[in-house]
Scaffold this motif. Structure first.
Motif, PDB file in Angstrom:
ATOM      1  N   GLU A 232       0.869  -1.167   0.000  1.00 20.34           N
ATOM      2  CA  GLU A 232       0.000   0.000   0.000  1.00 20.34           C
ATOM      3  C   GLU A 232       0.912   1.225   0.000  1.00 20.34           C
ATOM      4  N   GLY A 233       0.665   2.136  -0.951  1.00 18.75           N
ATOM      5  CA  GLY A 233       1.520   3.317  -1.005  1.00 18.75           C
ATOM      6  C   GLY A 233       2.854   3.051  -1.665  1.00 18.75           C
ATOM      7  N   ALA A 234       2.890   2.062  -2.564  1.00 15.87           N
ATOM      8  CA  ALA A 234       4.134   1.752  -3.264  1.00 15.87           C
ATOM      9  C   ALA A 234       4.672   2.997  -3.971  1.00 15.87           C
ATOM     10  N   SER A 235       5.945   3.214  -3.786  1.00 14.53           N
ATOM     11  CA  SER A 235       6.536   4.446  -4.299  1.00 14.53           C
ATOM     12  C   SER A 235       7.878   4.131  -4.938  1.00 14.53           C
ATOM     13  N   PHE A 236       8.426   5.134  -5.566  1.00 10.72           N
ATOM     14  CA  PHE A 236       9.788   4.964  -6.065  1.00 10.72           C
ATOM     15  C   PHE A 236      10.532   6.259  -5.802  1.00 10.72           C
ATOM     16  N   ILE A 237      11.819   6.254  -6.017  1.00  9.04           N
ATOM     17  CA  ILE A 237      12.576   7.461  -5.718  1.00  9.04           C
ATOM     18  C   ILE A 237      13.400   7.916  -6.916  1.00  9.04           C
ATOM     19  N   LEU A 238      13.597   9.204  -6.986  1.00  7.08           N
ATOM     20  CA  LEU A 238      14.480   9.783  -7.991  1.00  7.08           C
ATOM     21  C   LEU A 238      15.586  10.524  -7.253  1.00  7.08           C
ATOM     22  N   GLU A 239      16.805  10.294  -7.677  1.00  2.00           N
ATOM     23  CA  GLU A 239      17.900  11.066  -7.094  1.00  2.00           C
ATOM     24  C   GLU A 239      17.973  12.376  -7.873  1.00  2.00           C
ATOM     25  N   LYS A 272      22.110  17.447  -2.706  1.00  2.00           N
ATOM     26  CA  LYS A 272      21.655  16.216  -3.372  1.00  2.00           C
ATOM     27  C   LYS A 272      20.484  15.684  -2.573  1.00  2.00           C
ATOM     28  N   ILE A 273      19.382  15.497  -3.211  1.00  4.43           N
ATOM     29  CA  ILE A 273      18.227  15.047  -2.456  1.00  4.43           C
ATOM     30  C   ILE A 273      17.572  13.837  -3.122  1.00  4.43           C
ATOM     31  N   ARG A 274      16.693  13.248  -2.365  1.00  5.73           N
ATOM     32  CA  ARG A 274      15.967  12.092  -2.844  1.00  5.73           C
ATOM     33  C   ARG A 274      14.504  12.507  -2.958  1.00  5.73           C
ATOM     34  N   VAL A 275      13.900  12.237  -4.080  1.00  5.51           N
ATOM     35  CA  VAL A 275      12.507  12.627  -4.281  1.00  5.51           C
ATOM     36  C   VAL A 275      11.648  11.374  -4.238  1.00  5.51           C
ATOM     37  N   LEU A 276      10.643  11.426  -3.385  1.00  5.08           N
ATOM     38  CA  LEU A 276       9.774  10.266  -3.214  1.00  5.08           C
ATOM     39  C   LEU A 276       8.484  10.487  -3.994  1.00  5.08           C
ATOM     40  N   ILE A 277       8.145   9.550  -4.824  1.00 10.36           N
ATOM     41  CA  ILE A 277       6.922   9.702  -5.624  1.00 10.36           C
ATOM     42  C   ILE A 277       6.067   8.440  -5.499  1.00 10.36           C
ATOM     43  N   HIS A 278       4.787   8.635  -5.182  1.00 13.96           N
ATOM     44  CA  HIS A 278       3.857   7.505  -5.142  1.00 13.96           C
ATOM     45  C   HIS A 278       3.500   7.107  -6.574  1.00 13.96           C
ATOM     46  N   ALA A 279       3.540   5.831  -6.834  1.00  7.69           N
ATOM     47  CA  ALA A 279       3.223   5.370  -8.185  1.00  7.69           C
ATOM     48  C   ALA A 279       1.800   5.785  -8.581  1.00  7.69           C
ATOM     49  N   ARG A 280       0.889   5.810  -7.605  1.00  9.14           N
ATOM     50  CA  ARG A 280      -0.495   6.150  -7.962  1.00  9.14           C
ATOM     51  C   ARG A 280      -0.657   7.650  -8.217  1.00  9.14           C
ATOM     52  N   THR A 323      14.280   5.748 -13.379  1.00  7.82           N
ATOM     53  CA  THR A 323      13.066   5.007 -13.680  1.00  7.82           C
ATOM     54  C   THR A 323      11.883   5.611 -12.932  1.00  7.82           C
ATOM     55  N   ILE A 324      10.752   5.592 -13.607  1.00 12.63           N
ATOM     56  CA  ILE A 324       9.538   6.145 -13.025  1.00 12.63           C
ATOM     57  C   ILE A 324       8.453   5.076 -13.145  1.00 12.63           C
ATOM     58  N   VAL A 325       7.552   5.029 -12.178  1.00 10.32           N
ATOM     59  CA  VAL A 325       6.511   3.999 -12.209  1.00 10.32           C
ATOM     60  C   VAL A 325       5.153   4.672 -12.106  1.00 10.32           C
ATOM     61  N   SER A 326       4.220   4.225 -12.935  1.00 14.32           N
ATOM     62  CA  SER A 326       2.878   4.776 -12.879  1.00 14.32           C
ATOM     63  C   SER A 326       1.877   3.641 -12.716  1.00 14.32           C
ATOM     64  N   LEU A 327       0.918   3.848 -11.847  1.00 14.22           N
ATOM     65  CA  LEU A 327      -0.111   2.843 -11.613  1.00 14.22           C
ATOM     66  C   LEU A 327      -1.372   3.308 -12.319  1.00 14.22           C
ATOM     67  N   ILE A 328      -1.774   2.609 -13.367  1.00  3.97           N
ATOM     68  CA  ILE A 328      -2.950   3.061 -14.116  1.00  3.97           C
ATOM     69  C   ILE A 328      -3.915   1.894 -14.334  1.00  3.97           C
ATOM     70  N   SER A 329      -5.117   2.195 -14.800  1.00  3.47           N
ATOM     71  CA  SER A 329      -6.102   1.140 -15.016  1.00  3.47           C
ATOM     72  C   SER A 329      -5.916   0.524 -16.408  1.00  3.47           C
ATOM     73  N   HIS A 330      -6.483  -0.656 -16.587  1.00  3.51           N
ATOM     74  CA  HIS A 330      -6.422  -1.331 -17.895  1.00  3.51           C
ATOM     75  C   HIS A 330      -7.064  -0.466 -18.967  1.00  3.51           C
ATOM     76  N   ARG A 331      -8.171   0.206 -18.601  1.00  6.94           N
ATOM     77  CA  ARG A 331      -8.888   1.019 -19.570  1.00  6.94           C
ATOM     78  C   ARG A 331      -8.005   2.166 -20.070  1.00  6.94           C
ATOM     79  N   SER A 332      -7.342   2.854 -19.142  1.00  9.37           N
ATOM     80  CA  SER A 332      -6.445   3.944 -19.559  1.00  9.37           C
ATOM     81  C   SER A 332      -5.370   3.414 -20.495  1.00  9.37           C
TER      82      SER A 332
END
Lengths: 355, 222
Positions: A232-239, A272-280, A323-332
């Motif tokens: 829940e809340g799966a995220s990824f990071i960008l340096e 230098k920072i780390r950016v946290l992004i939720h896939a959703r 790398t970036i991750v996006s959580l989308i629906s099948h319809r989209s």
């Protein structure tokens, strides 16, 4: 390098772990509860009650042998020089803060100066207080100073934030980062909170049912490891690096291969920072929208599409080299005709974390 | 009218008994609070035996053991050339056994209350087992010691059956308060009996009052 090997029969399963971890930075040991994390820590620190139990062990910190079942070496906990910050602070109730933090310090030839850490962890006003007079967050800060002043070669933090409320946790996180920045000791940090992991980890060990199932740099694993991505809340990071500070809008411009904007305060140029992004929170579009409130819209190239357990799709794409991750629906996915190699745009909100 | 010697003998007996009990009770309680050995339950039961056993039973077997033909008495005679039965030393041995649970149990309970976690924390900070016991466990068990000392002392003062069996009621040597009360009552000297009895009653109440107000959890359990 720190080399850890333990094979040990626990009550309900076999603990069989083998890993090497970097001798600097924060290595997070991540896994569901009951996966054996605390058992590993107890073996490493020598606290486990393992009499009469057969253990195959080999544990070495920078060429210093701590455990070696073949050569029958088992260093006593008090000679290991491994400090332990427990989930339940474990401050000595009959001692003041000052006596507590000097307990380990007085028992080693520490070169550290207590004043420095007292200052850094802001516990000067608490020195004459007894533990029962301290708040949860304060106790944990004192407990960290106590551990650090024993000048350990390895610091174990066993879910130090788990017993705290949200506010105290947010307050404490920067102190943990401070340990990381100011003192050059390896830290093993146990957690099952994905947000903490993404914020703090440099290296991650993933544990399940008594085994290390995966390990690697956090930036890679938060994209590929199902135990992290299915959370829940799966995220990824960008340096990223701070390239411009826009005071009037309280925004910071970053370079992460592409230029992005985030809301952040108290940052300096070139941090230098780390950016946290939720896939959703990442949405995809075919052309950059002209009328969106979301500030960030960057070109991406779709790399892979995976089915998510929860009936969604995970689109993994490249943004520059990251790398970036996006959580989308099948319809989209159908409507936009998303497939591998397609050039698109990603829109997202992001949270910054100083590293 | 009131003789001083039974009071002195009683206080001397209780003091020596309590000191010996602290010396052997502390390590025993420490072991009991830490061990996962199967013999723990056996030892615990033996320590608690005086709580349920009629003092005469304990006294009877002690009488046999302490006599010059007995196992302990014979050994004692061999090393010290004095008989153990009907002596003050014999009385001390009996009292130590009889008051053992009143010292060991509160100590064990307070050691257990300090618990493993704090000891583990001390260990990771460089303190070995003895260092940890001295600087963490002992200071945190202060109340347990207070309870153990008062109960051990008071219980020795109040013992009757064992003393009757093995003491011999020798004035200025083994004649203690509880026995002299019995003697007075037997010859219908109720006034004297009253003096000693009221004294013991008040003493016992004060001791229990003090101990209870310190901690109920550390009281002897069965």
């Amino acid at each position: 390098m720190i080399e850890v090997n333990y094979k040990h029969k626990l009550n309900n399963f076999l603990l069989d772990i083998s890993f090497t971890m970097p001798d600097k930075g924060i290595t997070v040991l991540f896994g569901p509860s009951g996966s054996g994390k605390t058992s590993v820590l107890n073996l490493m620190s020598g606290l486990g009650n393992d009499k009469n139990k057969k253990i195959n062990s080999r544990f070495i910190i920078n060429d210093r042998v701590i455990d070696d079942s073949i050569n029958r070496i088992k260093i006593q906990p008090w000679f290991r020089n491994i400090a332990y910050v427990f989930q339940d602070h474990r401050l000595f109730p009959h001692m003041t803060t000052k006596q507590n933090i000097l307990f380990g310090y007085n028992r080693c030839n520490s070169e550290l100066r207590p004043e420095v850490l007292i200052e850094k962890f802001k516990i000067k006003e608490l020195l004459e207080h007894y533990p029962e007079q301290l708040s949860g967050g304060q106790k944990q800060r004192v407990s960290m100073v106590r551990a650090l002043l024993s000048q350990p070669e390895l610091l174990i933090l066993d879910e130090p934030l788990a017993s705290l409320d949200y506010t105290s946790r947010q307050e404490l996180l920067p102190y943990i980062e401070c340990i990381h920045k100011e003192l050059d000791i390896p830290i093993i940090y146990v957690s099952h909170d994905i947000k903490e992991v993404l914020r703090l980890a440099d290296y991650i060990l993933i544990m399940d049912k008594g085994k290390i199932v995966d390990q690697g740099d956090i930036a890679d694993l938060c994209i590929s490891q199902p135990l992290l991505t299915q959370q829940e809340g799966a995220s990824f990071i960008l340096e990223a690096r701070v390239t411009k500070i826009i005071e009037e809008d309280k925004l910071v411009q970053l370079d992460c291969g592409e230029t992005i904007l985030i809301t952040a305060e108290s940052m300096r140029l070139n941090d230098k920072i780390r950016v946290l992004i939720h896939a959703r929170d990442v949405s995809l579009c075919l052309s950059p929208p002209q009328d969106s409130s979301i500030l960030n819209c960057v070109p991406i190239c779709v790399d892979e599409i995976q089915a998510d357990e929860n009936g969604k799709l995970r689109v993994i794409a490249k943004i520059g080299k990251q790398t970036i991750v996006s959580l989308i629906s099948h319809r989209s996915a159908r409507q936009l005709n998303i497939k591998k190699g397609k050039q698109m745009y990603a829109q997202f909100k992001a949270t910054a974390m100083i590293k | 009218m009131i003789e001083l010697s039974p009071i002195l003998v009683t206080l001397k007996l209780a003091t020596i008994t309590t000191l010996i009990l602290l010396l052997i009770g502390t390590p025993l309680a420490w072991w009991l609070s830490n061990t996962s050995s199967k013999s723990k339950v056996v030892i615990e039961s033996i320590v608690a035996l005086p709580l349920v056993l009629p003092p005469t039973v304990l006294g009877f077997y002690l009488l046999l053991a302490l006599s010059p033909d007995g196992f302990i008495g014979h050994f004692w005679l061999y090393i010290s050339n004095t008989p153990l039965s009907f002596s003050f030393s014999g009385l001390v041995i009996g009292s130590v056994l009889y008051s053992m649970p009143f010292v060991v149990q509160p100590l064990q309970a307070s050691f257990e209350m300090v618990g493993k976690p704090l000891q583990q924390a001390a260990n990771t900070l460089g303190a070995n087992s003895f260092d940890t016991f001295k600087n963490i466990v002992l200071p945190l068990s202060k109340r347990g010691f207070l309870v153990a000392i008062t109960l051990g002392f008071a219980h020795t003062v109040g013992e009757f059956g064992v003393v009757l069996m093995i003491g011999g009621n020798i004035p200025e040597v083994t004649q203690v308060l509880s026995i002299i009360i019995y003697d007075h009552v037997e010859v219908l000297e109720y006034t004297q009996a009253h003096y000693y009895s009221i004294g013991l009653l008040v003493f016992s109440f004060i001791v229990l009052f003090v101990t209870y107000s310190f901690n109920r959890k550390l009281m002897v359990r069965l």
